[in-house]
Design a protein around this motif. Structure first.
Motif, PDB file in Angstrom:
ATOM      1  N   MET A   1       0.824  -1.193   0.000  1.00  0.00           N
ATOM      2  CA  MET A   1       0.000   0.000   0.000  1.00  0.00           C
ATOM      3  C   MET A   1       0.864   1.253   0.000  1.00  0.00           C
ATOM      4  O   MET A   1       0.536   2.236  -0.623  1.00  0.00           O
ATOM      5  CB  MET A   1      -0.931  -0.039   1.213  1.00  0.00           C
ATOM      6  N   SER A   2       1.999   1.199   0.680  1.00  0.00           N
ATOM      7  CA  SER A   2       2.898   2.343   0.750  1.00  0.00           C
ATOM      8  C   SER A   2       3.459   2.696  -0.623  1.00  0.00           C
ATOM      9  O   SER A   2       3.633   3.862  -0.940  1.00  0.00           O
ATOM     10  CB  SER A   2       4.037   2.054   1.720  1.00  0.00           C
ATOM     11  N   ASP A   3       3.744   1.654  -1.433  1.00  0.00           N
ATOM     12  CA  ASP A   3       4.246   1.907  -2.788  1.00  0.00           C
ATOM     13  C   ASP A   3       3.210   2.668  -3.615  1.00  0.00           C
ATOM     14  O   ASP A   3       3.552   3.578  -4.369  1.00  0.00           O
ATOM     15  CB  ASP A   3       4.600   0.591  -3.492  1.00  0.00           C
ATOM     16  N   THR A   4       1.956   2.296  -3.464  1.00  0.00           N
ATOM     17  CA  THR A   4       0.882   2.969  -4.192  1.00  0.00           C
ATOM     18  C   THR A   4       0.760   4.419  -3.742  1.00  0.00           C
ATOM     19  O   THR A   4       0.634   5.329  -4.568  1.00  0.00           O
ATOM     20  CB  THR A   4      -0.459   2.242  -3.988  1.00  0.00           C
ATOM     21  N   THR A   5       0.820   4.647  -2.447  1.00  0.00           N
ATOM     22  CA  THR A   5       0.741   6.008  -1.910  1.00  0.00           C
ATOM     23  C   THR A   5       1.919   6.845  -2.391  1.00  0.00           C
ATOM     24  O   THR A   5       1.747   7.996  -2.798  1.00  0.00           O
ATOM     25  CB  THR A   5       0.705   5.973  -0.370  1.00  0.00           C
ATOM     26  N   ASP A   6       3.115   6.263  -2.365  1.00  0.00           N
ATOM     27  CA  ASP A   6       4.299   6.976  -2.852  1.00  0.00           C
ATOM     28  C   ASP A   6       4.169   7.302  -4.338  1.00  0.00           C
ATOM     29  O   ASP A   6       4.537   8.389  -4.775  1.00  0.00           O
ATOM     30  CB  ASP A   6       5.566   6.149  -2.622  1.00  0.00           C
ATOM     31  N   TYR A   7       3.646   6.362  -5.100  1.00  0.00           N
ATOM     32  CA  TYR A   7       3.462   6.572  -6.536  1.00  0.00           C
ATOM     33  C   TYR A   7       2.471   7.710  -6.787  1.00  0.00           C
ATOM     34  O   TYR A   7       2.709   8.589  -7.621  1.00  0.00           O
ATOM     35  CB  TYR A   7       2.979   5.287  -7.225  1.00  0.00           C
ATOM     36  N   ILE A   8       1.365   7.690  -6.051  1.00  0.00           N
ATOM     37  CA  ILE A   8       0.352   8.739  -6.209  1.00  0.00           C
ATOM     38  C   ILE A   8       0.927  10.092  -5.805  1.00  0.00           C
ATOM     39  O   ILE A   8       0.722  11.091  -6.493  1.00  0.00           O
ATOM     40  CB  ILE A   8      -0.921   8.408  -5.408  1.00  0.00           C
ATOM     41  N   GLU A  88     -10.125  17.124  -8.597  1.00  0.00           N
ATOM     42  CA  GLU A  88     -11.131  16.053  -8.666  1.00  0.00           C
ATOM     43  C   GLU A  88     -10.480  14.694  -8.429  1.00  0.00           C
ATOM     44  O   GLU A  88     -11.047  13.826  -7.761  1.00  0.00           O
ATOM     45  CB  GLU A  88     -11.848  16.089 -10.011  1.00  0.00           C
ATOM     46  N   PHE A  89      -9.276  14.510  -8.973  1.00  0.00           N
ATOM     47  CA  PHE A  89      -8.525  13.262  -8.776  1.00  0.00           C
ATOM     48  C   PHE A  89      -8.213  13.067  -7.293  1.00  0.00           C
ATOM     49  O   PHE A  89      -8.389  11.966  -6.749  1.00  0.00           O
ATOM     50  CB  PHE A  89      -7.239  13.312  -9.613  1.00  0.00           C
ATOM     51  N   LEU A  90      -7.760  14.137  -6.644  1.00  0.00           N
ATOM     52  CA  LEU A  90      -7.454  14.039  -5.214  1.00  0.00           C
ATOM     53  C   LEU A  90      -8.704  13.702  -4.407  1.00  0.00           C
ATOM     54  O   LEU A  90      -8.635  12.909  -3.460  1.00  0.00           O
ATOM     55  CB  LEU A  90      -6.837  15.345  -4.709  1.00  0.00           C
ATOM     56  N   ASN A  91      -9.814  14.287  -4.778  1.00  0.00           N
ATOM     57  CA  ASN A  91     -11.069  13.976  -4.074  1.00  0.00           C
ATOM     58  C   ASN A  91     -11.457  12.515  -4.234  1.00  0.00           C
ATOM     59  O   ASN A  91     -11.975  11.899  -3.308  1.00  0.00           O
ATOM     60  CB  ASN A  91     -12.204  14.873  -4.572  1.00  0.00           C
ATOM     61  N   SER A  92     -11.195  11.949  -5.402  1.00  0.00           N
ATOM     62  CA  SER A  92     -11.609  10.560  -5.631  1.00  0.00           C
ATOM     63  C   SER A  92     -10.594   9.553  -5.101  1.00  0.00           C
ATOM     64  O   SER A  92     -10.973   8.547  -4.526  1.00  0.00           O
ATOM     65  CB  SER A  92     -11.871  10.319  -7.111  1.00  0.00           C
ATOM     66  N   VAL A  93      -9.308   9.810  -5.267  1.00  0.00           N
ATOM     67  CA  VAL A  93      -8.288   8.832  -4.877  1.00  0.00           C
ATOM     68  C   VAL A  93      -7.957   8.904  -3.391  1.00  0.00           C
ATOM     69  O   VAL A  93      -7.806   7.881  -2.732  1.00  0.00           O
ATOM     70  CB  VAL A  93      -7.006   9.020  -5.731  1.00  0.00           C
ATOM     71  N   ARG A  94      -7.836  10.105  -2.884  1.00  0.00           N
ATOM     72  CA  ARG A  94      -7.467  10.267  -1.477  1.00  0.00           C
ATOM     73  C   ARG A  94      -8.666  10.541  -0.586  1.00  0.00           C
ATOM     74  O   ARG A  94      -8.503  10.789   0.608  1.00  0.00           O
ATOM     75  CB  ARG A  94      -6.476  11.416  -1.336  1.00  0.00           C
ATOM     76  N   GLU A  95      -9.821  10.567  -1.191  1.00  0.00           N
ATOM     77  CA  GLU A  95     -11.028  10.900  -0.464  1.00  0.00           C
ATOM     78  C   GLU A  95     -10.881  12.247   0.247  1.00  0.00           C
ATOM     79  O   GLU A  95     -11.305  12.440   1.381  1.00  0.00           O
ATOM     80  CB  GLU A  95     -11.396   9.784   0.514  1.00  0.00           C
TER      81      GLU A  95
END
Length: 135
Positions: A1-8, A88-95
């Motif tokens: 999960m950390s890799d995904t967060t770092d990538y985002i 909008e991306f931040l709202n959808s991906v990071r809630e």
């Protein structure tokens, strides 16, 4: 999960850097275009005083400046759309709960500026053509 967060996080950072670069370009085009307006007024002043100013007419100069202004507004409109998409991306991906209304307003205002400057460019071209016909 950390890799995904770092990538985002890296993805969002890169978007921000790219948009900032394009925003600088848009602002530079606007600034340069409006400097043409200053130059056009100076050439016009010299003509009124009967001083030779070279080959370009004030109308030609202002048309060239208006083209740069239009390109600047088009660039800034594109940046505003991308910034809206980023939020909008931040709202959808990071809630996130980012209010996108001001981003929409900025985007719409730049779009209106694009259309207004298209009309202005067309008018300046018509003025230039009329001046050329008179000479």
């Amino acid at each position: 999960m950390s890799d995904t967060t770092d990538y985002i996080d890296q993805f969002i950072k890169n978007i921000g850097l790219n948009l900032a670069g394009f925003e600088k370009l848009g602002a530079a085009l606007l600034s340069l275009g409006y400097l043409y307006y200053v130059n056009s007024a100076q050439v016009d002043t010299l003509e009124v005083l009967g001083i030779s100013n070279g080959n370009e007419t004030p109308e030609q100069i202002i048309v060239n400046g208006q083209r740069l202004v239009l390109l600047g507004y088009i660039t800034l409109y594109i940046v505003s759309v991308k910034r809206l998409e980023e939020k909008e991306f931040l709202n959808s991906v990071r809630e996130s709960n980012i209010n996108i209304t001001p981003y929409e307003a900025v985007s719409i205002s730049y779009l209106i500026s694009v259309f207004a400057n298209l009309l202005r460019l067309d008018a300046f071209i018509q003025i230039q053509n009329a001046e050329n016909e008179e000479q």
